[in-house]
Design a protein around this motif. Structure first.
Motif, PDB file in Angstrom:
ATOM      1  N   ARG A  13      53.929 -17.313 -13.470  1.00 43.04           N
ATOM      2  CA  ARG A  13      53.499 -16.714 -12.190  1.00 43.04           C
ATOM      3  C   ARG A  13      51.975 -16.675 -12.099  1.00 43.04           C
ATOM      4  N   ARG A  47      57.653 -15.781 -18.201  1.00 39.90           N
ATOM      5  CA  ARG A  47      57.758 -15.784 -16.728  1.00 39.90           C
ATOM      6  C   ARG A  47      56.437 -15.346 -16.107  1.00 39.90           C
ATOM      7  N   GLU A  48      55.793 -14.340 -16.706  1.00 35.10           N
ATOM      8  CA  GLU A  48      54.530 -13.854 -16.143  1.00 35.10           C
ATOM      9  C   GLU A  48      53.415 -14.896 -16.279  1.00 35.10           C
ATOM     10  N   ASN A  71      54.017 -14.593  -2.495  1.00 35.07           N
ATOM     11  CA  ASN A  71      54.527 -14.409  -3.845  1.00 35.07           C
ATOM     12  C   ASN A  71      55.208 -15.681  -4.340  1.00 35.07           C
ATOM     13  N   HIS A  72      55.440 -15.706  -5.634  1.00 30.60           N
ATOM     14  CA  HIS A  72      55.928 -16.916  -6.291  1.00 30.60           C
ATOM     15  C   HIS A  72      57.347 -17.263  -5.870  1.00 30.60           C
ATOM     16  N   LYS A  73      58.158 -16.261  -5.585  1.00 30.70           N
ATOM     17  CA  LYS A  73      59.569 -16.503  -5.304  1.00 30.70           C
ATOM     18  C   LYS A  73      59.819 -16.933  -3.870  1.00 30.70           C
ATOM     19  N   MET A 131      49.591 -11.950 -10.199  1.00 29.35           N
ATOM     20  CA  MET A 131      50.946 -12.499 -10.156  1.00 29.35           C
ATOM     21  C   MET A 131      51.295 -12.995  -8.765  1.00 29.35           C
ATOM     22  N   ASP A 132      50.860 -12.275  -7.731  1.00 28.09           N
ATOM     23  CA  ASP A 132      50.997 -12.688  -6.347  1.00 28.09           C
ATOM     24  C   ASP A 132      49.593 -12.928  -5.780  1.00 28.09           C
TER      25      ASP A 132
END
Length: 587
Positions: A458, A454-455, A528-530, A508-509
């Motif tokens: 991202r 997941r990282e 951010n990714h989400k 990550m962001d």
């Protein structure tokens, strides 16, 4: 001279055969017994008790029963003509003594009522599905008319009322308080039985009281005057009815024969009040034993201290010595310890308490308590062993290839078998723990791999967005993407916000600053990714249109959303800005 004689006034025994025994024990019966005993000198004692039959089952399955006294009492007339009522409560292991005077007959009635309730406690009473108590049998006692369980209760209450009158008739008339305590006519009769006031029995003057407390050979006129002064202070107090009366005399009585009587008189002269927490009778016995081992000069220093302070300290000291059931300190060592430390270093009650508490602690139980603890320990050990046996059998039952036999109680009592079984259980638990540990490690490894995957996604997304936005020119402003924590700290200092706290999310962001031609950051943007754009704020976390002109802010916002970055529904700082068509429809 005739011998002691005994006659049963009442004996009721009730059993309930419908209750199954348990390992902890269950009450299956009750017995109420009241007898009258006549001494050779003609004095009569009425005593009674309530006992419960306890039905228990040993770990081996053997069932046994025993009777346990719950409450007991005795009513007697002393040689001095007083009537004493003693009550034993086995639950609290306390014996309470009180004197009955004319007008106090209701105290005996209350006691008999409590005994009747203890006789008819659950689970001796029938169940709801058995209203007439078919399993309940009255094996001894009067013949009860067949009115069900409630009828038995009512008839026992009537019998106890008649028993109260019979007991008082056998004991004789209760003494009149005013006649037996002429110096304390104002005191309530129910308080005259206190130990501090028993010195005033049949005393016509304070000389007799002083002789009762300290003995005739130690009587001095100042003693009588000081006792009279303390009594007058007691009667003059507004709350004297609730005070501890004259128990202060018991404190001075502890020093009788151990110090000169003049020291006691001087200490009484300095005592201004008798209102303090008095020592209990058992504590007075311990305190006397303590004082007999203390040199006279130290006792003089204790007498010179305020009474309330000394009584409190000595009370704490004797409670640390133990009680009738357990002895915690060996007082025979005290004289040697005082000699080793030196009498002059024991300056009062506080130093004596410190010395006593420094003595080595022992644990000497009385015979009755030792037997009781041994029986309780046996039952507890059997219950624990039975639990272990059931656990062993349950684990054996879950194993398919085990050759070990199923344990019975007779087999479990064999030390060799229990040792083999314990080794097997330990090895089995070790294998289970090893398997569980391997499973936990595999589960943790899978979680780490999933998190790393997941990282990576991202990080790839953040690098792509940063490449698209970094250096983009929008009118008079330029977009700059933060690459390190120092950049976030500098932006936070310029805009007076907390963006430096997001340093752990770098990579990550995406964190973007809108920079003017002078190089000063005007806006901070968090993506951010989400959720996409979640913050679009200026100095002091103001909305973007308050930091830049509305047109400039809208241009920056449109440039970011045009490359496909969504906008969070609850994003901060977007007031008065026009959302993209797709986001406006979703909102």
């Amino acid at each position: 001279m005739s011998e002691n004689s005994e006659r049963v006034l009442l004996h009721v025994k009730i059993l309930n055969d419908g209750i199954e025994p348990t390992a902890e024990g269950v009450r299956t019966g009750a017995s109420l017994r009241v007898v009258v005993r006549t001494a050779p000198d003609g004095r009569v004692t009425v005593s009674g008790s309530v006992s419960h039959r306890v039905h228990r089952m040993r770990a081996s399955g053997k069932v046994f029963r025993y009777w346990q006294t719950v409450r007991a009492f005795s009513l007697l007339r002393t040689k001095a003509g007083l009537v004493v009522l003693r009550k034993l409560d086995n639950a609290s292991r306390q014996i309470r003594t009180q004197h009955l005077f004319a007008g106090g007959e209701h105290q005996l009635e209350q006691l008999l009522h409590v005994l009747g309730d203890q006789t008819l406690l659950e689970p001796i009473r029938p169940h709801e599905w058995d209203p007439l108590g078919q399993d309940v049998r009255v094996v001894e006692g009067p013949v009860f008319e067949d009115h069900g369980w409630s009828g038995i209760q009512a008839q026992i209450s009537l019998i106890l009322q008649d028993l109260r009158g019979e007991a008082l008739r056998l004991i004789g008339d209760l003494p009149v308080a005013e006649e037996r305590f002429p110096l304390l006519k104002e005191v309530l009769p129910r308080r005259l039985g206190h130990s501090g006031l028993m010195h005033f029995l049949d005393a016509e003057d304070y000389k007799t009281v002083a002789e009762n407390v300290f003995g005739k050979t130690r009587y001095r006129k100042p003693l009588a005057r000081e006792i009279q002064r303390l009594v007058e202070r007691m009667l003059a107090r507004p709350d004297w009815r609730s005070s501890h009366n004259m128990s202060v005399l018991n404190w001075f009585r502890l020093f009788r024969g151990l110090v000169p009587i003049d020291w006691i008189i001087e200490s009484m002269r300095r005592t201004e009040t008798n209102h303090y927490i008095a020592l209990k009778p058992a504590e007075c016995v311990q305190a006397r034993a303590l004082f007999r081992r203390v040199p006279q000069p130290i006792l003089g220093r204790i007498l010179a201290e305020p009474v309330a302070q000394s009584v409190r300290i000595i009370g704490d000291t004797v409670r640390d010595l133990g009680n009738a059931d357990v002895q915690l300190r060996d007082l025979d060592l005290l004289p040697e310890l005082i000699k080793a430390r030196g009498q002059r270093r024991i300056r009062g009650a506080q130093d004596l308490e410190t010395l006593v508490r420094s003595m080595p602690q022992v644990w000497v139980e009385s015979r009755s308590l030792a037997r009781s603890n041994q029986a309780i320990s046996t039952v507890i050990n059997e219950a624990n062993a039975l639990r272990e046996m059931h656990s062993y059998n349950a684990q054996i039952g879950r194993l398919e290839d085990s050759d070990l036999p199923v344990a019975t109680w007779e087999l479990w009592k064999d030390p060799a078998f229990r040792e083999d079984a314990e080794e097997f259980l330990v090895e089995h638990r070790r294998e289970l723990m090893t398997a569980e540990q391997l499973e936990r490690e595999a589960r943790a490894e899978r979680y780490c791999q999933e998190r790393l995957s997941r990282e990576k996604k991202r990080a790839a997304w953040a690098a792509d967005v940063a490449e698209k936005l970094d250096g983009m020119r929008i009118g008079e402003h330029r977009l700059v993407v933060a690459r390190d924590a120092d950049t976030l700290a500098r932006w936070g200092s310029q805009l007076n916000n907390c963006i430096a706290g997001y340093a752990d999310e770098l990579g990550m962001d995406v964190f973007v600053a809108v920079v003017d031609d002078s190089g000063r950051a005007r806006l901070n943007i968090e993506i951010n990714h989400k959720d996409g754009v979640v913050q679009f704020l200026g100095t002091n976390n103001r909305d973007a249109v308050k930091e830049l002109e509305k047109g400039s802010a809208q241009l920056v916002f449109d440039a970011i959303t045009d490359i496909g970055i969504p906008v969070y529904e609850y994003a901060l700082g977007l007031q008065q800005l026009t959302l993209p068509v797709r986001d406006a429809v979703d909102a």
